[in-house]
Design a protein around this motif. Sequence first.
Motif, PDB file in Angstrom:
ATOM      1  N   TRP A 319       0.821  -1.211   0.000  1.00  0.00           N
ATOM      2  CA  TRP A 319       0.000   0.000   0.000  1.00  0.00           C
ATOM      3  C   TRP A 319       0.853   1.258   0.000  1.00  0.00           C
ATOM      4  N   GLU A 320       2.053   1.171   0.533  1.00  0.00           N
ATOM      5  CA  GLU A 320       2.963   2.315   0.434  1.00  0.00           C
ATOM      6  C   GLU A 320       3.310   2.577  -1.029  1.00  0.00           C
ATOM      7  N   ALA A 321       3.481   1.505  -1.795  1.00  0.00           N
ATOM      8  CA  ALA A 321       3.770   1.650  -3.222  1.00  0.00           C
ATOM      9  C   ALA A 321       2.626   2.377  -3.923  1.00  0.00           C
ATOM     10  N   ARG A 322       1.386   2.053  -3.553  1.00  0.00           N
ATOM     11  CA  ARG A 322       0.226   2.739  -4.156  1.00  0.00           C
ATOM     12  C   ARG A 322       0.167   4.203  -3.710  1.00  0.00           C
ATOM     13  N   HIS A 323       0.375   4.441  -2.412  1.00  0.00           N
ATOM     14  CA  HIS A 323       0.210   5.795  -1.887  1.00  0.00           C
ATOM     15  C   HIS A 323       1.335   6.735  -2.320  1.00  0.00           C
ATOM     16  N   THR A 324       2.492   6.200  -2.620  1.00  0.00           N
ATOM     17  CA  THR A 324       3.618   7.060  -3.024  1.00  0.00           C
ATOM     18  C   THR A 324       3.732   7.182  -4.541  1.00  0.00           C
ATOM     19  N   LEU A 325       2.702   6.747  -5.255  1.00  0.00           N
ATOM     20  CA  LEU A 325       2.783   6.741  -6.713  1.00  0.00           C
ATOM     21  C   LEU A 325       2.956   8.150  -7.283  1.00  0.00           C
ATOM     22  N   ALA A 326       2.260   9.123  -6.701  1.00  0.00           N
ATOM     23  CA  ALA A 326       2.410  10.498  -7.194  1.00  0.00           C
ATOM     24  C   ALA A 326       3.862  10.950  -7.073  1.00  0.00           C
ATOM     25  N   TYR A 327       4.492  10.636  -5.949  1.00  0.00           N
ATOM     26  CA  TYR A 327       5.895  11.019  -5.758  1.00  0.00           C
ATOM     27  C   TYR A 327       6.805  10.235  -6.696  1.00  0.00           C
ATOM     28  N   ALA A 328       6.401   9.005  -7.020  1.00  0.00           N
ATOM     29  CA  ALA A 328       7.174   8.221  -7.978  1.00  0.00           C
ATOM     30  C   ALA A 328       7.181   8.888  -9.347  1.00  0.00           C
ATOM     31  N   TYR A 329       6.044   9.405  -9.760  1.00  0.00           N
ATOM     32  CA  TYR A 329       5.971  10.110 -11.042  1.00  0.00           C
ATOM     33  C   TYR A 329       6.780  11.401 -11.005  1.00  0.00           C
ATOM     34  N   ILE A 330       6.656  12.143  -9.914  1.00  0.00           N
ATOM     35  CA  ILE A 330       7.397  13.404  -9.794  1.00  0.00           C
ATOM     36  C   ILE A 330       8.902  13.136  -9.820  1.00  0.00           C
ATOM     37  N   HIS A 331       9.322  12.105  -9.095  1.00  0.00           N
ATOM     38  CA  HIS A 331      10.737  11.737  -9.060  1.00  0.00           C
ATOM     39  C   HIS A 331      11.221  11.296 -10.443  1.00  0.00           C
ATOM     40  N   GLY A 332      10.344  10.625 -11.195  1.00  0.00           N
ATOM     41  CA  GLY A 332      10.719  10.120 -12.517  1.00  0.00           C
ATOM     42  C   GLY A 332      10.656  11.151 -13.620  1.00  0.00           C
ATOM     43  N   HIS A 333      10.099  12.345 -13.323  1.00  0.00           N
ATOM     44  CA  HIS A 333       9.995  13.400 -14.342  1.00  0.00           C
ATOM     45  C   HIS A 333      10.451  14.725 -13.737  1.00  0.00           C
ATOM     46  N   PRO A 334      11.747  14.841 -13.453  1.00  0.00           N
ATOM     47  CA  PRO A 334      12.247  16.069 -12.808  1.00  0.00           C
ATOM     48  C   PRO A 334      11.961  17.310 -13.646  1.00  0.00           C
ATOM     49  N   GLY A 335      11.585  18.387 -12.947  1.00  0.00           N
ATOM     50  CA  GLY A 335      11.304  19.643 -13.621  1.00  0.00           C
ATOM     51  C   GLY A 335       9.880  19.792 -14.092  1.00  0.00           C
ATOM     52  N   LYS A 336       9.080  18.717 -13.974  1.00  0.00           N
ATOM     53  CA  LYS A 336       7.697  18.780 -14.405  1.00  0.00           C
ATOM     54  C   LYS A 336       6.750  18.853 -13.205  1.00  0.00           C
ATOM     55  N   LYS A 337       5.571  19.411 -13.428  1.00  0.00           N
ATOM     56  CA  LYS A 337       4.534  19.529 -12.417  1.00  0.00           C
ATOM     57  C   LYS A 337       3.446  18.507 -12.712  1.00  0.00           C
ATOM     58  N   MET A 338       2.810  18.005 -11.660  1.00  0.00           N
ATOM     59  CA  MET A 338       1.781  16.993 -11.851  1.00  0.00           C
ATOM     60  C   MET A 338       0.387  17.607 -11.837  1.00  0.00           C
ATOM     61  N   MET A 339      -0.431  17.195 -12.797  1.00  0.00           N
ATOM     62  CA  MET A 339      -1.870  17.427 -12.745  1.00  0.00           C
ATOM     63  C   MET A 339      -2.523  16.095 -12.403  1.00  0.00           C
ATOM     64  N   VAL A 340      -3.353  16.079 -11.358  1.00  0.00           N
ATOM     65  CA  VAL A 340      -4.063  14.860 -10.977  1.00  0.00           C
ATOM     66  C   VAL A 340      -5.540  15.055 -11.278  1.00  0.00           C
ATOM     67  N   THR A 341      -6.049  14.316 -12.245  1.00  0.00           N
ATOM     68  CA  THR A 341      -7.468  14.417 -12.582  1.00  0.00           C
ATOM     69  C   THR A 341      -8.282  13.550 -11.630  1.00  0.00           C
ATOM     70  N   ASP A 342      -9.587  13.736 -11.657  1.00  0.00           N
ATOM     71  CA  ASP A 342     -10.434  13.029 -10.690  1.00  0.00           C
ATOM     72  C   ASP A 342     -11.864  13.025 -11.198  1.00  0.00           C
ATOM     73  N   VAL A 343     -12.330  11.881 -11.682  1.00  0.00           N
ATOM     74  CA  VAL A 343     -13.732  11.751 -12.079  1.00  0.00           C
ATOM     75  C   VAL A 343     -14.298  10.465 -11.490  1.00  0.00           C
ATOM     76  N   CYS A 344     -15.623  10.382 -11.438  1.00  0.00           N
ATOM     77  CA  CYS A 344     -16.283   9.196 -10.911  1.00  0.00           C
ATOM     78  C   CYS A 344     -17.500   8.909 -11.773  1.00  0.00           C
ATOM     79  N   LEU A 345     -17.701   7.645 -12.099  1.00  0.00           N
ATOM     80  CA  LEU A 345     -18.801   7.235 -12.974  1.00  0.00           C
ATOM     81  C   LEU A 345     -19.540   6.043 -12.374  1.00  0.00           C
ATOM     82  N   PRO A 346     -20.742   5.757 -12.898  1.00  0.00           N
ATOM     83  CA  PRO A 346     -21.378   4.493 -12.530  1.00  0.00           C
ATOM     84  C   PRO A 346     -20.450   3.329 -12.875  1.00  0.00           C
ATOM     85  N   ILE A 347     -20.474   2.295 -12.066  1.00  0.00           N
ATOM     86  CA  ILE A 347     -19.576   1.148 -12.272  1.00  0.00           C
ATOM     87  C   ILE A 347     -19.708   0.595 -13.696  1.00  0.00           C
ATOM     88  N   SER A 348     -20.927   0.589 -14.240  1.00  0.00           N
ATOM     89  CA  SER A 348     -21.142   0.025 -15.574  1.00  0.00           C
ATOM     90  C   SER A 348     -20.426   0.810 -16.665  1.00  0.00           C
TER      91      SER A 348
END
Length: 467
Positions: A319-348
């Motif tokens: 679960w630490e691997a899941r929770h630190t994923l944003a930092y993993a992306y930031i670490h892997g793309h130095p100099g870039k900023k992260m946009m985190v999108t967020d939507v929710c839909l019916p399961i179907s």
Amino acid sequence: MAIDNQEKILESLKEHLTPEQISVNETVKELHGKDESYHKMELPDIVVFPENKEQVSEIMKISSRYRIPVIPFGLGSSLEGHVIPQSGGITIDFSLMNKVLEVFEEDFLVTVQPGVTRTQLNKELKKYGLFFTVDPGADATLGGMAATNASGTTSVKYGVMRDQVRDLEVVLADGTFIHTGNKAAKSSSGLHLNGLFVGSEGTLGCFTEMTLRVYGIPEHITAARASFPTVKDAVEAVVSILQAGIPIARVELVDEQSMVQVNKYNETAYTEGPTLFLEFHGNEAGLRQDVEFMQEIVQGHACIEVAFETDTAARNRLWEARHTLAYAYIHGHPGKKMMVTDVCLPISELAGAVSHARENLMALELPGGIVGHVGDGNFHALIMMDMDNPEEVAKAQEFNERIVLYALERGGTCTGEHGVGIGKKKYQQQEHGAALDVMAKIKAALDPNNLLNPGKNINVDHKELTQ
């Protein structure tokens, strides 16, 4: 704010707060002029650090007297610009109001101040064999989590923040205290004010106390990783698990590109394909049956591998691997900023939405990945962009718009858990229609001068409020 007016406001604040609780220091203001989002920093004029609800009330009265905006602030971990003071004003930092006030062990309730973090609360609750379920990843304050109606990895079983709130003590724009609920498990009395204030993003009042539902620590916990050939296979497996009635506690999707980042950042060797992170809570016999049933279901969806983690250290690492994923992306793309999108839909509609998001990421040639709390239809795209490159920023914003519109057209929402803030405000009319006018009228009734976190969530201005 004019400088002479600021001096008057500072003098008024000093009547109720110590000098150490008031700051106009530029560094302090910068820390309170941004959150974890890509939105532009704006500085407050004054930052205050109240220690109790009476001081919060006096701050609100000063705000009302001088017509100066007030912005509540937890830890600044929000992702849509909620705490950015676009009109300046007073930022109220609740970090000194961080006490766990009382644990009602037999009622499975706890009363806390808004500056308590979820990790701090769970450390205290562990003494009683209890835990608080809402887990948004960041170690956010509970006040901030209530303000945005946060959810996270465990919401598929236990619900979102709104489901955990029994009562809020709120200071309104004029300094008045109200309670929105009580300790009872249910009530048919009056309007549901808990539901109104949770998710209001500081636009209706400031939380000073919260009574929350907590749960017994499960007797047994089993976690697993299940890898699939495609994201579509993984999402359809989740739908089948839910349809089968298996009481799963957590189910997270991490796509292939994100698993690559996970392994690089955490020095793990997980299979680099679309992966579900799963967790089951219960008694030993029941868990064994649930896990066996889950294995049968995922094998029917072309599952490549299932790996179980039963000891605490291995589960925490997963679960630490899941929770630190944003930092993993930031670490892997130095100099870039992260946009985190967020939507929710019916399961179907979820499998189609995730596939649509991946196709658009590839078409726009944006580096990023897709993750999400797919058990309740909520997913995110993590996009890396160079904020100094207008073309990249425009592409990221176009991608965000595409997946939001896709969700809205299929009965979903523009935000499942991050909230509206600045970033999702432009979609409120399309999502809510005439109901948005009702929300504006509620805002006008509770905050007639539009001083509480103005410019956020509900798109109203002072003229509209006073008409």
